[in-house]
Design an enzyme around this catalytic site. Structure first.
Site, short mmCIF file in Angstrom:
data_model
loop_
_atom_site.label_atom_id
_atom_site.label_comp_id
_atom_site.label_asym_id
_atom_site.label_seq_id
_atom_site.Cartn_x
_atom_site.Cartn_y
_atom_site.Cartn_z
N ASP A 186 -4.75 -6.62 4.52
CA ASP A 186 -4.90 -6.33 5.95
C ASP A 186 -5.90 -5.18 6.13
O ASP A 186 -5.76 -4.33 7.00
CB ASP A 186 -3.56 -5.99 6.61
CG ASP A 186 -3.67 -5.96 8.14
OD1 ASP A 186 -4.50 -6.71 8.69
OD2 ASP A 186 -2.94 -5.18 8.78
N GLY A 232 -4.03 -1.45 10.49
CA GLY A 232 -4.50 -2.12 9.29
C GLY A 232 -4.29 -1.22 8.10
O GLY A 232 -3.48 -0.29 8.13
N ASP A 241 0.81 -1.22 0.00
CA ASP A 241 0.00 0.00 0.00
C ASP A 241 0.84 1.27 0.00
O ASP A 241 0.31 2.37 0.03
CB ASP A 241 -0.97 0.02 1.18
CG ASP A 241 -0.27 0.01 2.53
OD1 ASP A 241 0.97 -0.07 2.59
OD2 ASP A 241 -0.99 0.07 3.55
#
Length: 164
Positions: free
Chosen positions: A44, A80, A18
């Site tokens: 996640d 997360g 990410d």
């Protein structure tokens, strides 16, 4: 211990691509050492995935999402991710320079194998569930999604394709 695990054929590495959790060089190391058959790209993701900035619950904790990054209100730790797999796909190809084959293997084939689901998902083959994602061939942006043979997003763009 990280390098030892990457070299251990029994280990599959789960990576959150990410742009927040890992530096791009970590992906380079993982793919160079373990290869796509032992790398599973994951999200996640928490409940704020695909949503805008704001406050979100994570169990009993409060999470603030700013610029797509989820952090605990108390303490500021990463909480997360808000990553979706289409964005992980796009980043892997455009930022990390992975091939389409490497990326698809890490997003589809490897997770299906790890979960023991290769008889029904993980590749496009006769007899398997018709789950697929269509991305633009230039921008790699999400175009359409088919789930079990039925278009759930963007299927109107493919009038010659018949859903099951």
């Amino acid at each position: 211990p990280i390098v030892a695990l990457l070299e251990d054929e029994r280990v599959t590495v789960e990576l959150i691509n990410d742009g927040v959790h890992l530096h791009p060089s970590v992906l380079d190391l993982a793919y160079g050492t373990a290869g796509p058959a032992r790398v599973a790209l994951i999200t996640d993701a928490m409940g704020a995935a695909g949503m805008g900035d704001g406050l979100y619950p994570l169990g009993p904790l409060q999470v603030r999402v700013e610029n797509g990054v989820a952090r605990l209100v108390e303490g500021g730790s990463i909480a997360g991710s808000t990553l979706t797999l289409d964005v992980a796909f796009k980043r892997s190809v455009t930022v990390n320079g992975l091939t389409l084959d490497q990326t698809v293997e890490s997003l589809c084939t490897t997770p299906a194998r790890l979960l023991g689901l290769t008889d029904s998902v993980g590749s496009l083959e006769t007899g398997k569930l018709a789950d697929l994602v269509v991305v633009d061939s230039t921008s790699y942006d999400l175009v359409a999604v088919m789930r079990r043979g039925r278009w759930v997003l963007g299927g109107d763009r493919f009038p010659t394709v018949k859903s099951a």
